[in-house]
Enzyme design. Sequence first.
Site, PDB file in Angstrom:
ATOM      1  N   SER A  31       0.862  -1.338  -0.027  1.00 51.05           N
ATOM      2  CA  SER A  31      -0.095   0.054  -0.196  1.00 51.05           C
ATOM      3  C   SER A  31       0.877   1.251   0.043  1.00 51.05           C
ATOM      4  O   SER A  31       1.803   1.514   1.087  1.00 51.05           O
ATOM      5  CB  SER A  31      -0.855  -0.048   1.436  1.00 51.05           C
ATOM      6  OG  SER A  31      -2.065  -0.879   1.322  1.00 51.05           O
ATOM      7  N   HIS A  62      -4.399  -0.392  -4.214  1.00 50.06           N
ATOM      8  CA  HIS A  62      -3.740  -1.637  -5.098  1.00 50.06           C
ATOM      9  C   HIS A  62      -4.265  -1.562  -6.373  1.00 50.06           C
ATOM     10  O   HIS A  62      -5.399  -1.557  -6.910  1.00 50.06           O
ATOM     11  CB  HIS A  62      -4.190  -2.710  -4.083  1.00 50.06           C
ATOM     12  CG  HIS A  62      -3.414  -2.938  -3.017  1.00 50.06           C
ATOM     13  ND1 HIS A  62      -2.186  -3.763  -2.835  1.00 50.06           N
ATOM     14  CD2 HIS A  62      -3.875  -2.442  -1.802  1.00 50.06           C
ATOM     15  CE1 HIS A  62      -2.003  -3.649  -1.342  1.00 50.06           C
ATOM     16  NE2 HIS A  62      -2.823  -2.928  -0.748  1.00 50.06           N
ATOM     17  N   HIS A  84      -5.518  -9.998  -1.032  1.00 47.81           N
ATOM     18  CA  HIS A  84      -5.302 -10.178   0.211  1.00 47.81           C
ATOM     19  C   HIS A  84      -6.420 -10.942   0.731  1.00 47.81           C
ATOM     20  O   HIS A  84      -7.312 -11.489  -0.050  1.00 47.81           O
ATOM     21  CB  HIS A  84      -5.693  -9.031   1.116  1.00 47.81           C
ATOM     22  CG  HIS A  84      -4.565  -7.808   0.940  1.00 47.81           C
ATOM     23  ND1 HIS A  84      -4.814  -7.036  -0.285  1.00 47.81           N
ATOM     24  CD2 HIS A  84      -3.639  -7.569   1.647  1.00 47.81           C
ATOM     25  CE1 HIS A  84      -3.833  -6.113  -0.074  1.00 47.81           C
ATOM     26  NE2 HIS A  84      -2.956  -6.543   1.114  1.00 47.81           N
ATOM     27  N   TYR A  86      -8.210 -11.175   3.152  1.00 49.48           N
ATOM     28  CA  TYR A  86      -9.493 -10.610   3.411  1.00 49.48           C
ATOM     29  C   TYR A  86     -10.586 -10.418   2.478  1.00 49.48           C
ATOM     30  O   TYR A  86     -11.611  -9.941   2.656  1.00 49.48           O
ATOM     31  CB  TYR A  86      -9.252  -9.236   4.388  1.00 49.48           C
ATOM     32  CG  TYR A  86      -8.585  -8.333   3.814  1.00 49.48           C
ATOM     33  CD1 TYR A  86      -9.145  -7.428   2.773  1.00 49.48           C
ATOM     34  CD2 TYR A  86      -7.337  -7.793   4.263  1.00 49.48           C
ATOM     35  CE1 TYR A  86      -8.622  -6.407   2.238  1.00 49.48           C
ATOM     36  CE2 TYR A  86      -6.713  -6.891   3.409  1.00 49.48           C
ATOM     37  CZ  TYR A  86      -7.115  -6.110   2.571  1.00 49.48           C
ATOM     38  OH  TYR A  86      -6.461  -5.021   1.791  1.00 49.48           O
ATOM     39  N   GLU A  87      -9.926 -10.494   1.194  1.00 42.55           N
ATOM     40  CA  GLU A  87     -10.966 -10.005   0.115  1.00 42.55           C
ATOM     41  C   GLU A  87     -11.771 -11.276  -0.266  1.00 42.55           C
ATOM     42  O   GLU A  87     -12.636 -11.167  -1.053  1.00 42.55           O
ATOM     43  CB  GLU A  87      -9.839  -9.688  -1.204  1.00 42.55           C
ATOM     44  CG  GLU A  87      -9.268  -8.350  -0.771  1.00 42.55           C
ATOM     45  CD  GLU A  87      -8.643  -7.888  -2.075  1.00 42.55           C
ATOM     46  OE1 GLU A  87      -8.851  -7.541  -2.987  1.00 42.55           O
ATOM     47  OE2 GLU A  87      -7.157  -8.149  -1.781  1.00 42.55           O
ATOM     48  N   ALA A 114       3.007  -2.078   3.878  1.00 38.89           N
ATOM     49  CA  ALA A 114       2.715  -1.425   5.088  1.00 38.89           C
ATOM     50  C   ALA A 114       2.331  -1.931   6.232  1.00 38.89           C
ATOM     51  O   ALA A 114       1.423  -2.799   6.254  1.00 38.89           O
ATOM     52  CB  ALA A 114       1.738  -0.155   4.713  1.00 38.89           C
ATOM     53  N   MET A 211      -1.560  -7.282   7.197  1.00 37.46           N
ATOM     54  CA  MET A 211      -2.586  -8.310   6.470  1.00 37.46           C
ATOM     55  C   MET A 211      -1.899  -8.904   5.230  1.00 37.46           C
ATOM     56  O   MET A 211      -2.855  -9.394   4.569  1.00 37.46           O
ATOM     57  CB  MET A 211      -3.820  -7.436   6.147  1.00 37.46           C
ATOM     58  CG  MET A 211      -4.234  -6.487   7.471  1.00 37.46           C
ATOM     59  SD  MET A 211      -5.799  -5.695   7.092  1.00 37.46           S
ATOM     60  CE  MET A 211      -5.703  -4.502   8.488  1.00 37.46           C
ATOM     61  N   SER A 212      -0.617  -9.053   5.194  1.00 37.01           N
ATOM     62  CA  SER A 212       0.009  -9.650   3.995  1.00 37.01           C
ATOM     63  C   SER A 212       1.097 -10.636   4.269  1.00 37.01           C
ATOM     64  O   SER A 212       1.437 -10.506   5.342  1.00 37.01           O
ATOM     65  CB  SER A 212      -0.017  -8.617   2.860  1.00 37.01           C
ATOM     66  OG  SER A 212       1.153  -7.890   3.043  1.00 37.01           O
ATOM     67  N   ASN A 235       1.994   3.346  11.012  1.00 43.89           N
ATOM     68  CA  ASN A 235       1.325   3.785  12.000  1.00 43.89           C
ATOM     69  C   ASN A 235       1.654   3.138  13.158  1.00 43.89           C
ATOM     70  O   ASN A 235       2.291   2.048  12.934  1.00 43.89           O
ATOM     71  CB  ASN A 235      -0.435   3.655  11.699  1.00 43.89           C
ATOM     72  CG  ASN A 235      -0.695   2.139  11.487  1.00 43.89           C
ATOM     73  OD1 ASN A 235      -0.735   1.713  10.361  1.00 43.89           O
ATOM     74  ND2 ASN A 235      -0.957   1.568  12.492  1.00 43.89           N
ATOM     75  N   HIS A 247      -7.140   3.684   6.947  1.00 41.78           N
ATOM     76  CA  HIS A 247      -6.556   3.609   5.768  1.00 41.78           C
ATOM     77  C   HIS A 247      -5.633   4.541   5.113  1.00 41.78           C
ATOM     78  O   HIS A 247      -4.628   4.635   4.270  1.00 41.78           O
ATOM     79  CB  HIS A 247      -7.364   2.800   4.605  1.00 41.78           C
ATOM     80  CG  HIS A 247      -6.466   2.108   3.529  1.00 41.78           C
ATOM     81  ND1 HIS A 247      -5.785   1.233   3.584  1.00 41.78           N
ATOM     82  CD2 HIS A 247      -6.617   2.341   2.169  1.00 41.78           C
ATOM     83  CE1 HIS A 247      -5.123   0.961   2.415  1.00 41.78           C
ATOM     84  NE2 HIS A 247      -5.849   1.565   1.542  1.00 41.78           N
TER      85      HIS A 247
HETATM   86  N1  HPA Z   1      -2.677  -3.288  11.642  1.00 40.25           N
HETATM   87  C1  HPA Z   1      -2.847  -4.431  10.574  1.00 40.25           C
HETATM   88  N2  HPA Z   1      -2.225  -3.884   9.270  1.00 40.25           N
HETATM   89  C2  HPA Z   1      -1.860  -2.819   8.907  1.00 40.25           C
HETATM   90  C3  HPA Z   1      -1.750  -1.713   9.973  1.00 40.25           C
HETATM   91  C4  HPA Z   1      -2.045  -1.904  11.274  1.00 40.25           C
HETATM   92  O1  HPA Z   1      -2.072  -1.299  12.253  1.00 40.25           O
HETATM   93  N3  HPA Z   1      -1.042  -0.884   9.658  1.00 40.25           N
HETATM   94  C5  HPA Z   1      -1.029  -1.096   8.135  1.00 40.25           C
HETATM   95  N4  HPA Z   1      -1.349  -2.402   8.010  1.00 40.25           N
END
Ligand code: HPA
Length: 277
Positions: A31, A62, A84, A86-87, A114, A211-212, A235, A247
């Site tokens: 991302s 993406h 992903h 989650y998709e 990310a 998440m990847s 973050n 996001h």
């Molecule tokens: N958690 C999960 N996935 C993420 C995060 C997060 O804080 N930041 C970017 N992808």
Amino acid sequence: MSQMYKRLEKALACIREKTDMIPKVALVLGSGLEGITDEMEVSAQIPYSGREGMPVSTAPGHTGAFVLGTLEGVPVAVMKGRVHYYEGYSTAETVMGVRLMKMMGAEALMLTNAAGGVNWGFEAGDLMLIRDQICMVPSPLIGENVDELGVRFPDMSEIYSKRFRETVKDAAAEAGVRLKEGVYIQLGGPNYESPSEIRMVRTMGADAVGMSTAAEAIAARHMGLETVGISCISNLACGMSNAPLTHEEVQETANRVSADFRRLVRTSVRMIGGLIG
Ligand code: HPA
């Protein structure tokens, strides 16, 4: 022949209709980190499409295409965006792109993402070399083994290549980029975690959460594809600051550090390209 291998061969044939380029290094861009393709000499851009049996990415930010060409003179295959878990795809489907890049001829893989910082020593904007991982989604190897690619029970003692990790550290020094190091944990998403979940994963030894990546790295090791990974800490994870997670924040931070990130990736690709000869 396994159903998955048939599907991969079909997708590879579609790619081969458009380019016969053989990449040396494969690169997956996370991302907000996709801009590095601007620095490539592009020879082909091939969107993921259902026709080829490739799952299509739906996440905002993406793009969803293979970009083939050279970066720093090194032949590369780049996944601009990924799919992903989650998709709604199986993890086996989410790793098809990485498997395809190996089948195109890639000898090295660089995974980027990310991620949320879990380690209290991290801050938003840090870059983290992935030392090891914890995979909390189902293994992408579940189901019939793809014998053409690897063994049923692959070893995972060095998912991220020691020599490539040293190379990326050297690249960071040369590029003047500060690089942290730590353990990445993949959770399912798409919701961000709760504060209690973040305390849990910190106790488990994770430094960054996302998440990847972990499933992709398992598939890479299964194929004997030497791998390295870099997280952009976009973050601090949930509960570590007062602000709710969005996001947009993730993408903004990735954009903010993209100059450093690009320099690090470019330099790493050049050095890894030299290493594998
Ligand atoms: N958690 C999960 N996935 C993420 C995060 C997060 O804080 N930041 C970017 N992808």
